[in-house]
Write a protein that holds these residues in place. Structure first.
Motif, PDB file in Angstrom:
ATOM      1  N   ASP A 191     -18.173  36.543   3.385  1.00  0.00           N
ATOM      2  CA  ASP A 191     -17.613  35.894   2.447  1.00  0.00           C
ATOM      3  C   ASP A 191     -18.742  35.077   1.815  1.00  0.00           C
TER       4      ASP A 191
ATOM      5  N   THR B 272     -20.326  30.635   3.213  1.00  0.00           N
ATOM      6  CA  THR B 272     -20.734  31.557   4.350  1.00  0.00           C
ATOM      7  C   THR B 272     -22.238  31.912   3.791  1.00  0.00           C
TER       8      THR B 272
ATOM      9  N   PHE C 207     -18.186  37.963   8.128  1.00  0.00           N
ATOM     10  CA  PHE C 207     -18.416  36.521   8.479  1.00  0.00           C
ATOM     11  C   PHE C 207     -17.730  35.668   7.477  1.00  0.00           C
ATOM     12  N   GLY C 208     -16.966  34.699   7.989  1.00  0.00           N
ATOM     13  CA  GLY C 208     -16.172  33.946   7.007  1.00  0.00           C
ATOM     14  C   GLY C 208     -16.083  32.401   7.404  1.00  0.00           C
ATOM     15  N   ASP C 209     -15.840  31.559   6.397  1.00  0.00           N
ATOM     16  CA  ASP C 209     -15.635  30.243   6.864  1.00  0.00           C
ATOM     17  C   ASP C 209     -14.021  29.544   6.566  1.00  0.00           C
TER      18      ASP C 209
ATOM     19  N   ASP D 269     -10.184  33.985   5.192  1.00  0.00           N
ATOM     20  CA  ASP D 269     -10.976  34.807   6.107  1.00  0.00           C
ATOM     21  C   ASP D 269     -10.278  35.491   7.096  1.00  0.00           C
TER      22      ASP D 269
ATOM     23  N   MET E 195     -17.877  30.767  10.523  1.00  0.00           N
ATOM     24  CA  MET E 195     -19.233  30.061  10.618  1.00  0.00           C
ATOM     25  C   MET E 195     -18.908  28.615  11.325  1.00  0.00           C
TER      26      MET E 195
ATOM     27  N   GLY F 131     -16.725  26.445   9.484  1.00  0.00           N
ATOM     28  CA  GLY F 131     -15.655  26.918   9.268  1.00  0.00           C
ATOM     29  C   GLY F 131     -14.409  26.056   9.444  1.00  0.00           C
TER      30      GLY F 131
ATOM     31  N   VAL G 243     -23.387  27.317   7.906  1.00  0.00           N
ATOM     32  CA  VAL G 243     -24.052  28.075   6.666  1.00  0.00           C
ATOM     33  C   VAL G 243     -25.304  27.457   6.491  1.00  0.00           C
TER      34      VAL G 243
END
Length: 262
Positions: A10, A14, A209-211, A215, A228, A231, A246
């Motif tokens: 992302d 991210t 990977f995502g927040d 995602d 994350m 997130g 991040v």
């Protein structure tokens, strides 16, 4: 150790920190996995024409964009999925009635229902959008994504239930009034599944990977899904792993836990 082949990242929250910078540890982590032959994808709700510079900076040529409605692999199109014009008309009618703003994304430009309001100007500034025009119905047939702005906490209910669609809150400070309009069948997870099918790969060799809540399907569509540390609170239940924020080397630390960076 698993021979990982793909890494889906992302962008906002991210890769990019709140001040729109990239930590040196993130750059280093991406370069290290690329040197090991892992194909890195930017997987984002953003339109692809607005992340050209970021992609060049990180030496990335593969993408899942518009929350999964469009994918590219090494610069070549894999698929596009446009939104239903009737749904667009319905959402814009509700938005106008409640003083919500909207931006509709095609593969070449961002079309705003209006460009002069403070809300829209802030949105453009935060996301560094450059290819901005005023919306006209003639563009309905090629809309790949849509974001609503200026919504209060309960306003998403105005758009529900709309069969086949849902709203996903943007997980960025000062932008929590914004919601992506996402087709139920089209999401980042769908995009990843299409990519892996095209490449003949299993989910076990993919990492993500995502927040944000857009995602969640992505994190379920790979073998190693990382949320994350910054997130959305509701995202962690969908992730196999939770990494640091991040602003605290989240991508680097997650990849290090898999033995991919040092």
């Amino acid at each position: 150790m698993t021979d990982y082949k793909c890494l889906f990242l992302d962008v906002d929250g991210t890769i990019l920190t709140p001040d729109n910078t990239i930590q040196s540890s993130t750059r280093d982590a991406i370069a290290q996995v690329q040197n090991k032959g892992v194909e890195v994808f930017l997987s984002t709700g953003r339109p692809l024409h607005e992340i050209d510079e970021l992609a060049k900076e990180l030496n990335i040529q593969s993408f899942v964009g518009y929350n999964g409605a469009y994918a590219k692999y090494k610069g070549k199109d894999l698929y596009q999925e446009s939104m239903d014009p009737e749904i667009i008309e319905q959402f814009l009618k509700i938005a106008k009635e409640h003083n919500h703003k909207a931006v509709l994304f095609t593969d070449s430009a961002n079309f705003f229902t209006e460009k002069d309001s403070p809300t829209v100007k802030e949105f453009i500034e935060v996301f560094h959008l450059t290819k901005n025009e005023v919306y006209s119905p003639q563009k309905e047939r090629n809309i790949l994504g849509m974001t609503l702005m200026n919504l209060k906490e309960t306003d998403p209910e105005l758009y529900q239930p709309t069969p086949g669609f849902h709203l996903s809150q943007v997980n960025i400070a000062n932008m929590l009034h914004c919601y992506d309009v996402i087709m139920d069948k089209i999401n980042k997870g769908y995009g990843i599944q299409m990519v892996l099918k095209h490449l003949g790969l299993s989910k076990e060799v993919a990492i993500a990977f995502g927040d944000g809540m857009n995602d969640k399907e992505m994190l379920h569509s790979v073998g190693e899904g990382f949320a994350m540390g910054n997130g959305h609170p509701d995202l962690f239940q969908y992730a196999k792993h939770r990494t640091t924020a991040v602003t605290d080397s989240g991508i680097f630390n997650g990849l290090k836990s898999l033995g991919l960076v040092e």
